[in-house]
Design a protein around this motif. Structure first.
Motif, PDB file in Angstrom:
ATOM      1  N   LYS A   1      -1.505   3.914  -5.892  1.00 33.43           N
ATOM      2  CA  LYS A   1      -1.703   2.659  -4.692  1.00 33.43           C
ATOM      3  C   LYS A   1      -0.871   2.212  -3.394  1.00 33.43           C
ATOM      4  O   LYS A   1       0.345   3.645  -4.037  1.00 33.43           O
ATOM      5  N   LEU A   2      -0.901   2.560  -2.582  1.00 31.17           N
ATOM      6  CA  LEU A   2      -0.169   2.437  -1.347  1.00 31.17           C
ATOM      7  C   LEU A   2       0.238   1.227  -0.684  1.00 31.17           C
ATOM      8  O   LEU A   2      -0.836   0.296  -1.253  1.00 31.17           O
ATOM      9  N   LYS A   3       1.070   1.347  -0.312  1.00 32.83           N
ATOM     10  CA  LYS A   3       1.597   0.420   0.316  1.00 32.83           C
ATOM     11  C   LYS A   3       1.423  -0.449   1.321  1.00 32.83           C
ATOM     12  O   LYS A   3       1.251  -0.920   1.393  1.00 32.83           O
TER      13      LYS A   3
ATOM     14  N   LYS B   1       4.799   4.305   0.328  1.00 29.60           N
ATOM     15  CA  LYS B   1       5.537   4.744   1.376  1.00 29.60           C
ATOM     16  C   LYS B   1       4.629   5.940   1.359  1.00 29.60           C
ATOM     17  O   LYS B   1       6.414   6.020   0.792  1.00 29.60           O
ATOM     18  N   ILE B   2       4.109   6.358   2.300  1.00 26.03           N
ATOM     19  CA  ILE B   2       4.191   8.203   2.458  1.00 26.03           C
ATOM     20  C   ILE B   2       4.519   8.201   4.385  1.00 26.03           C
ATOM     21  O   ILE B   2       3.805   7.788   4.904  1.00 26.03           O
ATOM     22  N   TRP B   3       5.276   9.231   4.533  1.00 27.08           N
ATOM     23  CA  TRP B   3       5.025   9.806   5.649  1.00 27.08           C
ATOM     24  C   TRP B   3       4.632  11.219   5.818  1.00 27.08           C
ATOM     25  O   TRP B   3       5.161  12.251   4.804  1.00 27.08           O
ATOM     26  N   SER B   4       3.820  11.596   6.526  1.00 26.76           N
ATOM     27  CA  SER B   4       3.198  13.374   6.978  1.00 26.76           C
ATOM     28  C   SER B   4       3.814  13.335   8.025  1.00 26.76           C
ATOM     29  O   SER B   4       3.187  13.146   9.373  1.00 26.76           O
TER      30      SER B   4
ATOM     31  N   ASP C   1      11.570   5.359  10.685  1.00 30.04           N
ATOM     32  CA  ASP C   1      10.995   4.244  10.304  1.00 30.04           C
ATOM     33  C   ASP C   1      11.739   4.458   8.573  1.00 30.04           C
ATOM     34  O   ASP C   1      12.613   5.672   8.796  1.00 30.04           O
ATOM     35  N   SER C   2      11.810   3.879   8.297  1.00 28.59           N
ATOM     36  CA  SER C   2      13.274   3.882   6.864  1.00 28.59           C
ATOM     37  C   SER C   2      11.706   3.262   5.563  1.00 28.59           C
ATOM     38  O   SER C   2      11.007   3.068   5.997  1.00 28.59           O
ATOM     39  N   GLU C   3      12.679   4.067   4.384  1.00 26.91           N
ATOM     40  CA  GLU C   3      12.075   2.751   3.450  1.00 26.91           C
ATOM     41  C   GLU C   3      10.436   3.668   2.759  1.00 26.91           C
ATOM     42  O   GLU C   3       9.820   2.511   1.976  1.00 26.91           O
ATOM     43  N   PHE C   4      10.759   4.789   3.205  1.00 29.13           N
ATOM     44  CA  PHE C   4       9.849   5.987   3.020  1.00 29.13           C
ATOM     45  C   PHE C   4       9.666   6.752   1.210  1.00 29.13           C
ATOM     46  O   PHE C   4      11.129   6.193   0.509  1.00 29.13           O
TER      47      PHE C   4
ATOM     48  N   PRO D   1      -1.415  14.980   6.455  1.00 32.13           N
ATOM     49  CA  PRO D   1      -2.083  13.636   5.250  1.00 32.13           C
ATOM     50  C   PRO D   1      -3.305  13.721   5.286  1.00 32.13           C
ATOM     51  O   PRO D   1      -3.373  12.550   4.618  1.00 32.13           O
ATOM     52  N   TYR D   2      -4.441  13.794   5.190  1.00 33.77           N
ATOM     53  CA  TYR D   2      -5.916  14.067   4.971  1.00 33.77           C
ATOM     54  C   TYR D   2      -5.741  14.333   3.092  1.00 33.77           C
ATOM     55  O   TYR D   2      -6.964  13.578   2.652  1.00 33.77           O
ATOM     56  N   SER D   3      -4.832  15.515   3.050  1.00 32.64           N
ATOM     57  CA  SER D   3      -5.101  16.115   1.945  1.00 32.64           C
ATOM     58  C   SER D   3      -4.053  14.941   1.151  1.00 32.64           C
ATOM     59  O   SER D   3      -4.993  15.173   0.136  1.00 32.64           O
ATOM     60  N   LEU D   4      -3.109  14.209   1.424  1.00 29.21           N
ATOM     61  CA  LEU D   4      -2.601  13.224   0.726  1.00 29.21           C
ATOM     62  C   LEU D   4      -3.814  12.092   0.236  1.00 29.21           C
ATOM     63  O   LEU D   4      -3.247  11.538  -0.744  1.00 29.21           O
ATOM     64  N   ALA D   5      -3.838  11.715   0.896  1.00 29.81           N
ATOM     65  CA  ALA D   5      -5.273  10.787   1.081  1.00 29.81           C
ATOM     66  C   ALA D   5      -6.162  11.139   0.123  1.00 29.81           C
ATOM     67  O   ALA D   5      -6.406  10.060  -0.738  1.00 29.81           O
ATOM     68  N   ILE D   6      -6.507  12.374   0.152  1.00 35.51           N
ATOM     69  CA  ILE D   6      -7.548  12.338  -0.795  1.00 35.51           C
ATOM     70  C   ILE D   6      -7.049  12.564  -2.365  1.00 35.51           C
ATOM     71  O   ILE D   6      -7.917  12.278  -3.323  1.00 35.51           O
ATOM     72  N   LEU D   7      -6.129  13.313  -2.315  1.00 33.17           N
ATOM     73  CA  LEU D   7      -5.290  13.102  -3.352  1.00 33.17           C
ATOM     74  C   LEU D   7      -4.868  11.668  -4.229  1.00 33.17           C
ATOM     75  O   LEU D   7      -5.272  11.406  -5.066  1.00 33.17           O
TER      76      LEU D   7
END
Length: 257
Positions: free
Chosen positions: A123-125, A98-101, A193-196, A110-116
């Protein structure tokens, strides 16, 4: 008669919902006066009227004050270090991430992260959360259209794989856009939010006063799972991270203990 800066800050908070009192004073006032003069306003009182009645003036004020300067894979060496941490540490440990930009501006980060994530098969939660205080900027981010200068750190192969060129601008591929969720969020006032497993917030806290900045670091810490990573900007350092509960594991990367 003109209003003073304190009254202007209160007007901005009441009418635009932005808390300017937490920003470094001299730096902020220089920016306000600069953008005010560019608008043609002579006083802060005149400027509040222009912001209220002219959408373009309001947009320019928000854009200038909220520092919307960004690019894909900003500071490439630092970004590669963060990528290595995601691939070698977080992904094996947690599985789905679970990732937050935070303060994502026009979406390049965030799109850089998505490309990565796509390239490294992470795998994303859930979709990468991307937030910013500036609503019009979020509209630009959702469109996913960029100038070539914003892609200077993107390889030729990745440009070909993840973008289409139309009329000299680059349109991001739908499969990358669909992995990012954009939301309006005020770092100083909105709940977190939490649990990142990873949070990236770069080149933002340098504009805040010390108390506001340190409080923000604590809130980021609390929003992470134990072992989660916080990635700051190349001009930012957390003084005494252990007092917050962070361990410094790289120049600009901190791990929640």
């Amino acid at each position: 008669m003109d209003v003073n800066f304190d009254e202007f800050y209160q007007w901005v908070k009441d009418n635009l919902g932005i808390e300017l009192a937490a920003y470094k004073e001299k730096q902020l006032q220089r920016r306000i006066l600069s953008v005010m003069r560019n608008s043609g306003a002579k006083t802060l009182l005149d400027y509040t009227t222009m912001i209220s009645h002219q959408p373009q003036i309001k947009s320019e004020f928000l854009d200038y004050i909220t520092i919307n300067v960004t690019e894909f894979f900003r500071n490439p060496d630092l970004f590669r270090e963060f990528e290595n941490q995601l691939v070698e540490q977080l992904s094996p440990q947690f599985g789905r991430l679970k990732i937050w930009s935070a303060a994502c501006s026009v979406g390049a980060e965030p799109y850089s992260l998505a490309i990565l994530v796509d390239k490294r098969q992470i795998k994303l939660k859930e979709r990468i959360l991307a937030t910013d205080i500036d609503h019009p900027i979020l509209g630009k981010a959702k469109a996913g259209i960029y100038k070539e200068s914003e892609l200077k750190n993107v390889s030729a192969a990745d440009r070909l794989a993840y973008f289409k060129v139309k009329e000299d601008v680059y349109h991001l591929a739908p499969q990358i856009k669909q992995n990012v969720l954009f939301k309006q969020h005020d770092l100083l006032q909105s709940p977190f939010d939490s649990e990142f497993h990873a949070i990236i917030c770069r080149n933002v806290t340098i504009y805040f006063k010390n108390d506001a900045r340190d409080n923000l670091y604590r809130k980021f810490h609390d929003a992470l799972v134990p072992g989660g990573l916080f990635f700051t900007g190349a001009t930012e350092t957390i003084n005494n991270p252990e007092s917050i509960g962070f361990k410094k594991i790289s120049t600009f990367i901190y791990q929640k203990q």
